[in-house]
Design a protein around this motif. Sequence first.
Motif, PDB file in Angstrom:
ATOM      1  N   ARG A  96       5.630  50.984  53.374  1.00 59.52           N
ATOM      2  CA  ARG A  96       5.903  51.607  54.660  1.00 59.52           C
ATOM      3  C   ARG A  96       6.269  51.492  55.965  1.00 59.52           C
ATOM      4  NH1 ARG A  96      -0.256  51.823  52.533  1.00 59.52           N
ATOM      5  NH2 ARG A  96      -0.158  49.964  54.709  1.00 59.52           N
ATOM      6  N   ALA A  97       7.606  50.238  55.530  1.00 54.23           N
ATOM      7  CA  ALA A  97       7.667  49.911  57.189  1.00 54.23           C
ATOM      8  C   ALA A  97       8.950  50.545  57.317  1.00 54.23           C
ATOM      9  CB  ALA A  97       7.963  48.200  56.575  1.00 54.23           C
ATOM     10  N   ASN A  98       8.959  50.284  58.457  1.00 53.86           N
ATOM     11  CA  ASN A  98      10.550  51.055  59.163  1.00 53.86           C
ATOM     12  C   ASN A  98      11.880  50.305  58.121  1.00 53.86           C
ATOM     13  OD1 ASN A  98      12.107  52.346  61.040  1.00 53.86           O
ATOM     14  ND2 ASN A  98      12.242  51.237  62.471  1.00 53.86           N
ATOM     15  N   PRO A  99      12.619  51.259  57.685  1.00 54.51           N
ATOM     16  CA  PRO A  99      13.918  50.622  57.410  1.00 54.51           C
ATOM     17  C   PRO A  99      15.064  50.416  57.983  1.00 54.51           C
ATOM     18  CG  PRO A  99      13.541  53.172  56.790  1.00 54.51           C
ATOM     19  CD  PRO A  99      12.599  52.536  57.378  1.00 54.51           C
ATOM     20  N   THR A 103      12.049  44.447  58.188  1.00 48.88           N
ATOM     21  CA  THR A 103      10.708  44.095  57.282  1.00 48.88           C
ATOM     22  C   THR A 103      11.537  44.332  56.148  1.00 48.88           C
ATOM     23  OG1 THR A 103       9.407  45.073  58.699  1.00 48.88           O
ATOM     24  CG2 THR A 103       8.533  44.857  56.228  1.00 48.88           C
ATOM     25  N   LEU A 104      11.910  43.317  55.028  1.00 47.62           N
ATOM     26  CA  LEU A 104      11.744  43.072  53.544  1.00 47.62           C
ATOM     27  C   LEU A 104      10.063  42.588  52.527  1.00 47.62           C
ATOM     28  CD1 LEU A 104      14.982  40.965  54.233  1.00 47.62           C
ATOM     29  CD2 LEU A 104      14.896  43.438  54.116  1.00 47.62           C
ATOM     30  N   PHE A 105      10.759  42.741  51.551  1.00 47.52           N
ATOM     31  CA  PHE A 105       9.471  42.093  50.728  1.00 47.52           C
ATOM     32  C   PHE A 105       9.875  41.225  49.315  1.00 47.52           C
ATOM     33  CE2 PHE A 105       7.216  43.401  46.619  1.00 47.52           C
ATOM     34  CZ  PHE A 105       5.589  43.024  47.130  1.00 47.52           C
ATOM     35  N   LEU A 106       9.197  39.832  49.747  1.00 48.35           N
ATOM     36  CA  LEU A 106       9.458  39.182  48.258  1.00 48.35           C
ATOM     37  C   LEU A 106       8.695  39.891  47.132  1.00 48.35           C
ATOM     38  CD1 LEU A 106      10.948  36.468  47.440  1.00 48.35           C
ATOM     39  CD2 LEU A 106       7.977  35.866  48.046  1.00 48.35           C
ATOM     40  N   ALA A 107       9.609  40.410  46.020  1.00 48.20           N
ATOM     41  CA  ALA A 107       9.156  41.120  45.205  1.00 48.20           C
ATOM     42  C   ALA A 107       9.653  40.404  44.492  1.00 48.20           C
ATOM     43  CB  ALA A 107      10.333  42.262  44.789  1.00 48.20           C
ATOM     44  N   PHE A 129      11.513  51.648  47.170  1.00 54.45           N
ATOM     45  CA  PHE A 129      12.359  50.468  47.880  1.00 54.45           C
ATOM     46  C   PHE A 129      13.624  49.961  46.675  1.00 54.45           C
ATOM     47  CE2 PHE A 129       8.215  48.678  46.872  1.00 54.45           C
ATOM     48  CZ  PHE A 129       7.932  48.254  48.495  1.00 54.45           C
ATOM     49  N   GLU A 130      14.646  49.290  48.328  1.00 57.18           N
ATOM     50  CA  GLU A 130      16.677  49.315  48.152  1.00 57.18           C
ATOM     51  C   GLU A 130      16.370  47.876  47.034  1.00 57.18           C
ATOM     52  OE1 GLU A 130      18.121  51.675  48.518  1.00 57.18           O
ATOM     53  OE2 GLU A 130      17.639  53.258  49.417  1.00 57.18           O
ATOM     54  N   GLY A 272      15.774  53.625  51.925  1.00 57.53           N
ATOM     55  CA  GLY A 272      16.127  54.436  53.412  1.00 57.53           C
ATOM     56  C   GLY A 272      16.774  53.341  54.621  1.00 57.53           C
ATOM     57  N   THR A 273      16.680  52.163  54.256  1.00 55.70           N
ATOM     58  CA  THR A 273      17.394  50.800  54.774  1.00 55.70           C
ATOM     59  C   THR A 273      19.072  51.713  54.770  1.00 55.70           C
ATOM     60  OG1 THR A 273      15.638  49.443  53.956  1.00 55.70           O
ATOM     61  CG2 THR A 273      18.192  48.564  55.289  1.00 55.70           C
TER      62      THR A 273
END
Length: 336
Positions: A96-99, A103-107, A129-130, A272-273
């Motif tokens: 949900r973070a602004n692209p 803000t990144l995600f440790l997948a 996610f991208e 969308g990043t």
Amino acid sequence: MVAISWAVIRFKAGAIALTAFLGVTLGSYAGPAVSAQSGVYPSKAITVINPWTAGGASDAIARPLLQRMSDVIGQSVILENMPGANGTIGAAKAARANPDGYTLFLAHVGPMSISPALQELPYNPTRDFEPITQIVSSPIVLVSRPDLKFTSVNDLLNYARTHPGKLSYGSVGVGSTTHLAGEMLAQLGKVSLLHVPYKGDSQISTDLIGGQIEFAFINIAAAMSLMKDGRVTGLAITTLKRSSVLPELPTVAETLPGFEVNSWYGMVAPKGTPKPIIDKLYTTLHGILMEPETKSRLQSMGLEAEGTTPDDYASKIKQDSERWAKLVKSVGVSLK
């Protein structure tokens, strides 16, 4: 007319400078995150959401990597721990973070490829996610109690066949990689096994050593320590390739073709990043992961540095999602 010409010159100059910094060609892209008006990326701190508890394996992987990333890009990179629900709480917030690349995600394979098959989620790993890069491959080790005298996967399977439903194994919870590894072992080995869920790795090790369970799939760092002291017997590695730090251990797939459990970690951004930002992050992380110091540090933990391209990482997420969904459906595991 002169004012208009000067504005055009200023815009072109800004675009050229930004292109040089990102190392990519902007072409016709005019997204706000990388436009000339917004300046170069990154221009402020980046937050990476870690969906696991502080002090665990994910922290040990991420913190040195992000510190090095901060050195390279010249901005702080902050790790924010947000555990809960097998990693899905942190994943949902990241989705949900602004692209905008901040803000990144440790997948991890859990919230990205396993959880979608187990329950309804407020995010979709493919849609929301991208992919940037797979950071590491993380083998799990199949270990058993020394008193059972198992020396191979076949020893364990033969015991299970003569003691149906009596051979118990621990996991860190229903739907975890350590649980589904046991389900896959039972399915491919055509045996019946007893699953005992725990709340953490330490409890599994304690009960394994104490004789309450017979075997387990545990993370490679813990396995190396326990094997060194002779408290458990290592039988096999769960990835398709043997581990560089435990080369004497065969893969489970050498006995049961098709068996693979890779508890990988990677980096993704909200959908969308802008692509120039994704490319910039990939280039940065790939370069760090290929550094001898980084490779050596990860190998000391039993991990293999990857640094795959965004496209390759997207394929890995998709392939694993399909494989885990098939297994979950066939054995009837559900958290719904």
